[in-house]
Design an enzyme around this catalytic site. Sequence first.
Site, PDB file in Angstrom:
ATOM      1  N   LYS A  53       0.644   6.033   6.250  1.00  0.00           N
ATOM      2  CA  LYS A  53       0.164   5.469   7.419  1.00  0.00           C
ATOM      3  C   LYS A  53      -0.845   6.731   8.095  1.00  0.00           C
ATOM      4  O   LYS A  53      -1.827   6.567   8.550  1.00  0.00           O
ATOM      5  CB  LYS A  53       1.218   5.212   8.632  1.00  0.00           C
ATOM      6  CG  LYS A  53       1.692   3.846   8.466  1.00  0.00           C
ATOM      7  CD  LYS A  53       0.690   2.750   8.465  1.00  0.00           C
ATOM      8  CE  LYS A  53       1.124   1.274   8.312  1.00  0.00           C
ATOM      9  NZ  LYS A  53       0.128   0.390   8.051  1.00  0.00           N
ATOM     10  N   GLY A  96       1.794 -12.950   7.296  1.00  0.00           N
ATOM     11  CA  GLY A  96       2.947 -11.958   7.678  1.00  0.00           C
ATOM     12  C   GLY A  96       3.392 -12.204   9.125  1.00  0.00           C
ATOM     13  O   GLY A  96       3.092 -13.031   9.835  1.00  0.00           O
ATOM     14  N   GLN A  97       4.074 -11.109   9.620  1.00  0.00           N
ATOM     15  CA  GLN A  97       4.757 -11.231  10.975  1.00  0.00           C
ATOM     16  C   GLN A  97       3.418 -11.053  11.694  1.00  0.00           C
ATOM     17  O   GLN A  97       3.442 -11.963  12.910  1.00  0.00           O
ATOM     18  CB  GLN A  97       5.587  -9.843  11.226  1.00  0.00           C
ATOM     19  CG  GLN A  97       6.280 -10.264  12.594  1.00  0.00           C
ATOM     20  CD  GLN A  97       7.069  -8.946  13.040  1.00  0.00           C
ATOM     21  OE1 GLN A  97       6.506  -7.541  12.620  1.00  0.00           O
ATOM     22  NE2 GLN A  97       7.784  -8.756  14.191  1.00  0.00           N
ATOM     23  N   GLY A 144      -3.484 -10.436   5.084  1.00  0.00           N
ATOM     24  CA  GLY A 144      -1.954 -10.758   5.505  1.00  0.00           C
ATOM     25  C   GLY A 144      -1.613 -11.815   6.387  1.00  0.00           C
ATOM     26  O   GLY A 144      -1.065 -11.468   7.200  1.00  0.00           O
ATOM     27  N   ILE A 174       7.619  -4.235  16.543  1.00  0.00           N
ATOM     28  CA  ILE A 174       7.055  -5.597  17.137  1.00  0.00           C
ATOM     29  C   ILE A 174       8.236  -6.767  17.065  1.00  0.00           C
ATOM     30  O   ILE A 174       8.938  -7.005  15.957  1.00  0.00           O
ATOM     31  CB  ILE A 174       5.725  -6.002  16.372  1.00  0.00           C
ATOM     32  CG1 ILE A 174       4.704  -4.950  16.823  1.00  0.00           C
ATOM     33  CG2 ILE A 174       5.308  -7.325  16.977  1.00  0.00           C
ATOM     34  CD1 ILE A 174       3.386  -4.988  15.885  1.00  0.00           C
ATOM     35  N   TYR A 204       5.941   5.044   3.787  1.00  0.00           N
ATOM     36  CA  TYR A 204       5.274   4.168   4.616  1.00  0.00           C
ATOM     37  C   TYR A 204       4.842   5.134   5.931  1.00  0.00           C
ATOM     38  O   TYR A 204       3.454   4.831   5.991  1.00  0.00           O
ATOM     39  CB  TYR A 204       6.376   3.282   5.687  1.00  0.00           C
ATOM     40  CG  TYR A 204       5.794   2.451   6.510  1.00  0.00           C
ATOM     41  CD1 TYR A 204       5.065   1.432   6.130  1.00  0.00           C
ATOM     42  CD2 TYR A 204       6.398   2.659   8.088  1.00  0.00           C
ATOM     43  CE1 TYR A 204       4.707   0.620   7.363  1.00  0.00           C
ATOM     44  CE2 TYR A 204       5.935   1.838   8.972  1.00  0.00           C
ATOM     45  CZ  TYR A 204       4.757   0.659   8.585  1.00  0.00           C
ATOM     46  OH  TYR A 204       4.365  -0.227   9.636  1.00  0.00           O
TER      47      TYR A 204
HETATM   48  C1  AKB Z   1       9.163  -0.672  10.667  1.00  0.00           C
HETATM   49  O1  AKB Z   1      10.413  -0.539  11.178  1.00  0.00           O
HETATM   50  O2  AKB Z   1       9.135  -0.165   9.648  1.00  0.00           O
HETATM   51  C2  AKB Z   1       7.835  -1.249  11.436  1.00  0.00           C
HETATM   52  C3  AKB Z   1       7.208  -0.264  12.117  1.00  0.00           C
HETATM   53  C4  AKB Z   1       7.691   0.362  13.210  1.00  0.00           C
HETATM   54  O3  AKB Z   1       6.192   0.215  11.772  1.00  0.00           O
HETATM   55  N1  AKB Z   1       8.139  -2.292  12.319  1.00  0.00           N
END
Ligand code: AKB
Length: 319
Positions: free
Chosen positions: A146, A11-12, A8, A172, A142
């Site tokens: 995690k 990416g950012q 990656g 971030i 998400y």
């Molecule tokens: C998001 O907003 O999905 C990400 C994070 C805080 O993991 N920047």
Amino acid sequence: MKNILIIGSAGQIGSELTPELRKRYGNSKVVAGIHKTKPPRELFESGPVERVDVTDKEQLFPVIKKYKIDTIYNLAALLSVVGEANPLEAWHVGMNGLLNVLEVSREYRCAVFTPSSIGAFGLSTPLDNTPQDTIQRPQTMYGVTKVAGELLSDYYFKRFDVDTRSVRYPGIISNVTPPGGGTTDYAVEIFYAAVKEKKFTCPISSKTFLDMMYMPDALEAAIQLMEVDPSRLKHRNSFNVTAMSFCPEMIAAEIRRHIPDFEMNYKIDPIKQSIAESWPNKMDDSCAREEWNWNPKYDLPMMAEDMLRVIKKKCQGGK
Ligand code: AKB
């Protein structure tokens, strides 16, 4: 000797972590793994680049062998909002991708950094001074990936002695590559809007607090954690880390110190708002401070000043 693969790289985080690691360890030692995002020219000019789709073992294993990789930064993920639009894809990249990385690391004895996130928490978590070890019942795909990724990484450490380490990143804030698809993206977008138009329509309500961090501290966290003597680590996957906590009206006020006529309006995005409300207001990162000397440099005023300086320069240069 460190031979590093970043999955990656375009990416950012990857677009800034790759040059930073190349600066510290040598250009030829850091392989930039790219997939869908178009990488900047400098990535090719400064060191090796390989096409790596994390979900495809056939692409991953030969790269590890070819460059004798011993450390992997696995940054492939779909962020929270885009993950809600494509939950199966978020699972596929987050979990099947991680499993491939852990399996290759088991076979070739690689150390692995995989970022977790404030997204690993949910409404039943204490949202003020969120403890290191606490309830984790996230509401997004998400977040599910995690938490499962944290557990899987700890499993590979305990069961197969794979050196897995991770931090729970807050939002971030950066000025090189835009984040794309997160709940905290507003805290980046606001700076571009302030410089270009002196106004911003915020998708998150004025008093919703979230943890945030400026990119130089985020890079330092990843590198510092991967460098620390493992005997100091009581935790591994994953450490709470934060640098600042603010709500939209606080960041707007900070921007007004530099651009006095900056205007902020609100048009609440219900998906982003409900995700933001389920995430910590402020995490307790004392374990990271104790176990590997985490100590961020940028607070809100320092970050805002630097963001505005860099973005003004970029806009003047026509970029
Ligand atoms: C998001 O907003 O999905 C990400 C994070 C805080 O993991 N920047």
